[in-house]
Design an enzyme around this catalytic site. Sequence first.
Site, mmCIF file in Angstrom:
data_model
loop_
_atom_site.group_PDB
_atom_site.id
_atom_site.type_symbol
_atom_site.label_atom_id
_atom_site.label_comp_id
_atom_site.label_asym_id
_atom_site.label_seq_id
_atom_site.Cartn_x
_atom_site.Cartn_y
_atom_site.Cartn_z
ATOM 1 N N HIS A 50 40.814 51.628 29.368
ATOM 2 C CA HIS A 50 39.642 52.133 28.874
ATOM 3 C C HIS A 50 39.879 53.873 28.782
ATOM 4 O O HIS A 50 40.870 54.315 29.310
ATOM 5 C CB HIS A 50 38.736 51.986 30.176
ATOM 6 C CG HIS A 50 38.254 50.635 30.234
ATOM 7 N ND1 HIS A 50 37.305 50.064 31.193
ATOM 8 C CD2 HIS A 50 38.448 49.498 29.530
ATOM 9 C CE1 HIS A 50 36.875 48.831 31.028
ATOM 10 N NE2 HIS A 50 37.681 48.397 30.168
ATOM 11 N N GLU A 52 38.094 56.336 29.750
ATOM 12 C CA GLU A 52 38.023 57.266 31.015
ATOM 13 C C GLU A 52 39.672 57.190 31.621
ATOM 14 O O GLU A 52 40.303 58.540 31.985
ATOM 15 C CB GLU A 52 37.397 56.950 32.145
ATOM 16 C CG GLU A 52 35.858 56.983 31.903
ATOM 17 C CD GLU A 52 35.422 55.493 31.234
ATOM 18 O OE1 GLU A 52 34.107 55.358 31.381
ATOM 19 O OE2 GLU A 52 36.191 54.962 30.500
ATOM 20 N N CYS A 76 33.203 51.558 34.141
ATOM 21 C CA CYS A 76 33.033 50.354 34.494
ATOM 22 C C CYS A 76 33.037 50.202 36.192
ATOM 23 O O CYS A 76 33.870 51.077 36.783
ATOM 24 C CB CYS A 76 33.924 49.587 33.945
ATOM 25 S SG CYS A 76 35.692 49.843 34.311
ATOM 26 N N CYS A 88 36.879 52.113 36.228
ATOM 27 C CA CYS A 88 36.975 53.520 35.887
ATOM 28 C C CYS A 88 36.305 54.357 36.997
ATOM 29 O O CYS A 88 36.565 55.458 37.509
ATOM 30 C CB CYS A 88 36.506 53.783 34.669
ATOM 31 S SG CYS A 88 37.671 53.171 33.357
#
Length: 278
Positions: A50, A52, A76, A88
Amino acid sequence: MKKNYTNIELMAKAIEEQNKCNAYPKVGVVIAKDGEILATGFRGEVPKLHAERVAIGKLEANQLEGVTIVTTLEPCVEFHSEQPERPCAELITQHAVREVIIGVLDPNGKVYSQGYNALLNANIQVSFFEPHLRMQVEGSTFKDGDVGRGYGPEGTRRVGVVGTAGKRFTIQRSRTDLSSIDIRWRLIQYSSGVVDLHTEHDNYAVREACGARDFNDISDPLVFRETAHAARMKVGDIAVIYPKNSTFAVLIKLKELTEYDLTFKWQVREISEVKAHS
């Protein structure tokens, strides 16, 4: 000379990162301290990570102290215990991050507001994009564009349904005709396998298409004469939304139901003046 960016400029930079994505959902992240950009990331920059996590991975732990993380999509949370990476939101709370600025809350019912809440519980300051930038993010993050709007003649959408207010959804007659009908999915009762479908129009605009199995079974939506303000639907059920004085109706079929969200199909049907007054 290094540039110091304002928060609004950092939001725009995060959107620039989002625009680099080649797959949906598109997410861009900027990490800054005192207005100086330290790292950026976007979903897909590193396979399976992801945005981040991509951006945070470019910095040492001590570099994350007191930073602002600007992300176009709510971080998330955990979906299941065996997922390959920790969520994250949890990753962010493990560092001395000062602030997180979020573009849009994730419409997935398993995530919606939970990442936001996890950050607040970790005493991280949370704020959101300016409205005009938030609208830009909402229109580009997901494949279907605006997650709260669909277009005729037909379509399918998965939406999260959380809270007592439920999920509002607008079905526009077509992409060129702004006429629309508003519905709201409310109060999933997953243990009973039902969800309530309301209309945002007059109180008697909903008709249950009893017996119909598919849209093709319905030659005339107005043949179903019993009206109500809501329909309690199970998977496979079809309802007709026809507000008073409208020139079109929307057929809704519930395809799938989970504890957090649902998938439904819609089809726009033109209604002649003769049918409407028969």
